[in-house]
Design an enzyme around this catalytic site. Structure first.
Site, PDB file in Angstrom:
ATOM      1  N   ARG A   1       3.090  -8.129   1.537  1.00 27.38           N
ATOM      2  CA  ARG A   1       4.033  -7.263   2.247  1.00 27.38           C
ATOM      3  C   ARG A   1       4.511  -7.954   3.517  1.00 27.38           C
ATOM      4  O   ARG A   1       3.810  -8.799   4.094  1.00 27.38           O
ATOM      5  CB  ARG A   1       3.424  -5.910   2.557  1.00 27.38           C
ATOM      6  CG  ARG A   1       2.201  -5.906   3.494  1.00 27.38           C
ATOM      7  CD  ARG A   1       2.549  -5.940   4.955  1.00 27.38           C
ATOM      8  NE  ARG A   1       1.429  -5.567   5.816  1.00 27.38           N
ATOM      9  CZ  ARG A   1       1.261  -6.010   7.036  1.00 27.38           C
ATOM     10  NH1 ARG A   1       2.086  -6.906   7.550  1.00 27.38           N
ATOM     11  NH2 ARG A   1       0.247  -5.616   7.781  1.00 27.38           N
TER      12      ARG A   1
ATOM     13  N   GLU B   1       4.396   2.382  10.277  1.00 27.59           N
ATOM     14  CA  GLU B   1       4.107   1.616  11.507  1.00 27.59           C
ATOM     15  C   GLU B   1       5.295   0.738  11.894  1.00 27.59           C
ATOM     16  O   GLU B   1       5.594   0.555  13.074  1.00 27.59           O
ATOM     17  CB  GLU B   1       2.847   0.770  11.313  1.00 27.59           C
ATOM     18  CG  GLU B   1       2.436   0.042  12.578  1.00 27.59           C
ATOM     19  CD  GLU B   1       1.080  -0.640  12.435  1.00 27.59           C
ATOM     20  OE1 GLU B   1       0.094   0.046  12.117  1.00 27.59           O
ATOM     21  OE2 GLU B   1       1.011  -1.864  12.645  1.00 27.59           O
TER      22      GLU B   1
ATOM     23  N   ARG C   1       8.441  -1.699   5.547  1.00 20.59           N
ATOM     24  CA  ARG C   1       7.387  -2.543   4.998  1.00 20.59           C
ATOM     25  C   ARG C   1       7.886  -2.870   3.597  1.00 20.59           C
ATOM     26  O   ARG C   1       8.045  -1.959   2.772  1.00 20.59           O
ATOM     27  CB  ARG C   1       6.045  -1.813   4.914  1.00 20.59           C
ATOM     28  CG  ARG C   1       5.304  -1.707   6.242  1.00 20.59           C
ATOM     29  CD  ARG C   1       4.467  -2.939   6.543  1.00 20.59           C
ATOM     30  NE  ARG C   1       4.123  -3.038   7.944  1.00 20.59           N
ATOM     31  CZ  ARG C   1       2.947  -2.701   8.467  1.00 20.59           C
ATOM     32  NH1 ARG C   1       1.993  -2.223   7.702  1.00 20.59           N
ATOM     33  NH2 ARG C   1       2.726  -2.866   9.756  1.00 20.59           N
TER      34      ARG C   1
ATOM     35  N   CYS D   1       3.053  -3.736  16.039  1.00 22.58           N
ATOM     36  CA  CYS D   1       1.713  -4.211  16.386  1.00 22.58           C
ATOM     37  C   CYS D   1       1.754  -5.729  16.544  1.00 22.58           C
ATOM     38  O   CYS D   1       2.318  -6.410  15.677  1.00 22.58           O
ATOM     39  CB  CYS D   1       0.742  -3.820  15.277  1.00 22.58           C
ATOM     40  SG  CYS D   1      -0.931  -4.424  15.527  1.00 22.58           S
TER      41      CYS D   1
ATOM     42  N   THR E   1      -0.211  -7.925  15.832  1.00 21.39           N
ATOM     43  CA  THR E   1      -0.792  -8.658  14.697  1.00 21.39           C
ATOM     44  C   THR E   1       0.260  -8.987  13.644  1.00 21.39           C
ATOM     45  O   THR E   1       0.048  -9.864  12.811  1.00 21.39           O
ATOM     46  CB  THR E   1      -1.894  -7.840  13.986  1.00 21.39           C
ATOM     47  OG1 THR E   1      -1.313  -6.629  13.483  1.00 21.39           O
ATOM     48  CG2 THR E   1      -3.031  -7.510  14.912  1.00 21.39           C
TER      49      THR E   1
ATOM     50  N   ARG F   1       1.433 -10.064   5.134  1.00 21.84           N
ATOM     51  CA  ARG F   1       0.021  -9.948   4.758  1.00 21.84           C
ATOM     52  C   ARG F   1      -0.053 -10.090   3.245  1.00 21.84           C
ATOM     53  O   ARG F   1       0.442  -9.257   2.495  1.00 21.84           O
ATOM     54  CB  ARG F   1      -0.557  -8.593   5.194  1.00 21.84           C
ATOM     55  CG  ARG F   1      -2.075  -8.527   5.086  1.00 21.84           C
ATOM     56  CD  ARG F   1      -2.629  -7.271   5.722  1.00 21.84           C
ATOM     57  NE  ARG F   1      -2.662  -6.146   4.804  1.00 21.84           N
ATOM     58  CZ  ARG F   1      -3.600  -5.889   3.910  1.00 21.84           C
ATOM     59  NH1 ARG F   1      -4.644  -6.716   3.802  1.00 21.84           N
ATOM     60  NH2 ARG F   1      -3.542  -4.826   3.130  1.00 21.84           N
TER      61      ARG F   1
ATOM     62  N   GLU G   1      -6.455  -0.905   5.620  1.00 13.30           N
ATOM     63  CA  GLU G   1      -6.979  -1.012   6.983  1.00 13.30           C
ATOM     64  C   GLU G   1      -7.834   0.210   7.334  1.00 13.30           C
ATOM     65  O   GLU G   1      -7.505   1.334   6.947  1.00 13.30           O
ATOM     66  CB  GLU G   1      -5.806  -1.120   7.968  1.00 13.30           C
ATOM     67  CG  GLU G   1      -6.254  -1.588   9.336  1.00 13.30           C
ATOM     68  CD  GLU G   1      -5.115  -1.636  10.348  1.00 13.30           C
ATOM     69  OE1 GLU G   1      -4.157  -0.867  10.207  1.00 13.30           O
ATOM     70  OE2 GLU G   1      -5.227  -2.436  11.296  1.00 13.30           O
TER      71      GLU G   1
HETATM   72  P1  ADP Z   1      -0.664  -2.888   5.171  1.00  5.42           P
HETATM   73  O1  ADP Z   1      -0.989  -3.767   4.022  1.00  5.42           O
HETATM   74  O2  ADP Z   1       0.757  -2.465   5.151  1.00  5.42           O
HETATM   75  O3  ADP Z   1      -1.089  -3.501   6.461  1.00  5.42           O
HETATM   76  P2  ADP Z   1      -2.924  -1.133   4.460  1.00  5.42           P
HETATM   77  O4  ADP Z   1      -3.988  -2.116   4.791  1.00  5.42           O
HETATM   78  O5  ADP Z   1      -3.156   0.275   4.891  1.00  5.42           O
HETATM   79  O6  ADP Z   1      -1.491  -1.517   5.057  1.00  5.42           O
HETATM   80  O7  ADP Z   1      -2.704  -1.163   2.884  1.00  5.42           O
HETATM   81  C1  ADP Z   1      -1.757  -0.321   2.289  1.00  5.42           C
HETATM   82  C2  ADP Z   1      -2.118  -0.003   0.857  1.00  5.42           C
HETATM   83  O8  ADP Z   1      -1.994  -1.165   0.079  1.00  5.42           O
HETATM   84  C3  ADP Z   1      -3.554   0.505   0.677  1.00  5.42           C
HETATM   85  O9  ADP Z   1      -3.587   1.536  -0.282  1.00  5.42           O
HETATM   86  C4  ADP Z   1      -4.256  -0.720   0.137  1.00  5.42           C
HETATM   87  O10 ADP Z   1      -5.386  -0.415  -0.647  1.00  5.42           O
HETATM   88  C5  ADP Z   1      -3.160  -1.299  -0.716  1.00  5.42           C
HETATM   89  N1  ADP Z   1      -3.363  -2.716  -1.041  1.00  5.42           N
HETATM   90  C6  ADP Z   1      -3.471  -3.757  -0.212  1.00  5.42           C
HETATM   91  N2  ADP Z   1      -3.641  -4.905  -0.869  1.00  5.42           N
HETATM   92  C7  ADP Z   1      -3.657  -4.582  -2.194  1.00  5.42           C
HETATM   93  C8  ADP Z   1      -3.780  -5.323  -3.396  1.00  5.42           C
HETATM   94  N3  ADP Z   1      -3.936  -6.640  -3.383  1.00  5.42           N
HETATM   95  N4  ADP Z   1      -3.731  -4.651  -4.560  1.00  5.42           N
HETATM   96  C9  ADP Z   1      -3.557  -3.309  -4.582  1.00  5.42           C
HETATM   97  N5  ADP Z   1      -3.417  -2.559  -3.493  1.00  5.42           N
HETATM   98  C10 ADP Z   1      -3.469  -3.180  -2.311  1.00  5.42           C
HETATM   99  N1  IOM Z   2      -1.788  -2.905  12.833  1.00  5.52           N
HETATM  100  C1  IOM Z   2      -2.593  -1.850  13.330  1.00  5.52           C
HETATM  101  N2  IOM Z   2      -2.552  -0.746  12.402  1.00  5.52           N
HETATM  102  N3  IOM Z   2      -3.969  -2.202  13.701  1.00  5.52           N
HETATM  103  C2  IOM Z   2      -4.220  -3.564  14.040  1.00  5.52           C
HETATM  104  C3  IOM Z   2      -4.518  -1.130  14.477  1.00  5.52           C
HETATM  105  C4  IOM Z   2      -5.798  -1.483  15.252  1.00  5.52           C
HETATM  106  O1  IOM Z   2      -6.899  -1.381  14.680  1.00  5.52           O
HETATM  107  O2  IOM Z   2      -5.642  -1.834  16.437  1.00  5.52           O
END
Ligand code: ADP
Ligand code: IOM
Length: 342
Positions: A110, A209, A213, A255, A257, A264, A298
């Protein structure tokens, strides 16, 4: 506002870097949108388990509060204030080496994007956010071929469909306390939604966020196919939607990050033996610049030995390097898992 007190066990970058002196230096500063230090650090104060704890309200936040953001950026991305960001979107430059995809359940890449000359989500108005939803969803609804699909606003979605999309890892979660404290969830669910193609391999979240995305994902471990689809989609969207971009920081995000590539690249991978040897797991993750997340993303826990493994750094490296970090790290993790199995 007075200097916040953080608990002794707080490990966020906010409590590490916001000294009383820095707080005094920044506390009365404001961007042209009226974004203040108080707003930037509210989430980190209310959520002391944050990893970072600080959000930007607009591109200018990264200049006005640079003394705080630059410290976070330097530590997170290993990117100094004189470094510049570069891009490489050529899938043929990825080196899969001996990646054993049999351990990989699914792959997802993403990127975060925000609209040029608009405030970021923590200080945008409802009208501006609604305008973004209207404009971007109409661009997406015009897509053809593999990317063709439909936009689904949260406001019109049944709870059943919403929960299913979250459970299947396609949609962002509801009621995220980090977003709520930061001001990023104001007027929820207005202006929020998801576009996806028929196969749910190309998805775009609106106004979570970040304002966009852009996601490419599928079952299995074909990283090149996932990356190539993302690049195609990104170029198509970028031809019609102007994004916030800075020469130094790359794509601008809420953010720190997510600056730079805002990329990511992750796999869902089953590593039950490494799960019982977290010391070795974390050592490999640190060596290869990996981030370990739980099964639901996350701030979640692993279920049944399934982890979300992704690149940690996103700024100061190209998109290809971000994905390569993930590939190299996953190869090392699978090798370690195999040794533990034996
Ligand atoms: P972001 O990736 O946008 O930072 P999250 O960590 O919250 O946000 O992930 C968003 C969703 O994507 C969650 O449901 C997570 O389990 C899913 N996800 C992340 N990586 C994978 C993957 N490789 N395969 C399937 N689902 C994934
Ligand atoms: N990107 C954001 N959601 N995350 C880094 C939050 C935090 O834990 O500070």
């Amino acid at each position: 506002m007075t200097y916040p007190t953080f608990p002794e066990n707080c490990t966020s970058m906010l409590c590490k870097h916001l000294t009383p002196e820095l707080f005094e230096q920044l506390k009365d500063k404001k961007t042209a949108n009226g974004f203040t230090l108080e707003k930037a650090i509210k989430s980190g104060i209310e959520n002391v388990d944050s990893e970072i704890g600080v959000y930007a309200g607009d591109e200018e936040s990264y200049e006005v509060f640079a003394e705080l953001f630059d410290k976070v950026i330097e530590e997170y991305h290993q990117f100094s204030s004189t470094d510049v960001h570069e891009s490489n979107l050529k899938a043929e430059d990825l080196n899969l080496r001996n990646l054993d995809t049999s351990y990989i359940l699914s792959t997802r890449i993403r990127i975060g994007r925000n609209i040029k000359d608009m405030p970021l989500g923590a200080s945008i108005s409802k009208e501006q956010r609604d305008e973004i939803e209207k404009d971007v969803s109409s661009v997406l609804n015009g897509f053809e071929g593999e990317l063709a699909g439909a936009y689904h606003p949260l406001l019109e979605m049944s709870q059943e469909v919403q929960l299913q999309l979250i459970e299947d890892h396609f949609l962002f979660k509801d009621g995220d306390r980090f977003l709520e404290s930061s001001g990023l969830a104001r007027h929820w669910p207005h202006g929020r939604g998801i576009y996806h193609n028929h196969d749910k391999t190309f998805l775009v979240w609106l106004n979570e966020e970040d304002q966009l995305r852009i996601i490419s994902m599928q079952q299995g471990g074909d990283v090149v196919e996932v990356f190539s689809r993302l690049v195609t989609a990104m170029k198509e969207i970028e031809a019609k939607v102007p994004f916030a971009y800075s020469e130094r920081l790359g794509y601008i995000s809420s953010c720190p990050t997510n600056l730079g590539t805002a990329m990511r690249a992750s796999v869902h991978i089953k590593l039950p033996n490494l799960a019982n040897d977290m010391e070795q797991f974390k050592a490999i993750a640190d060596k290869y610049y990996l981030q370990i997340r739980g099964t639901d993303g996350e701030h979640s826990q692993s279920k049944g030995g399934v982890f979300d493994i992704s690149n940690y750094r996103r700024l100061g490296i190209t998109e290809v390097e971000a994905v390569q970090d993930m590939i190299d790290g996953v190869i090392a993790l699978v090798d370690a898992e195999k040794s533990l199995e034996a």
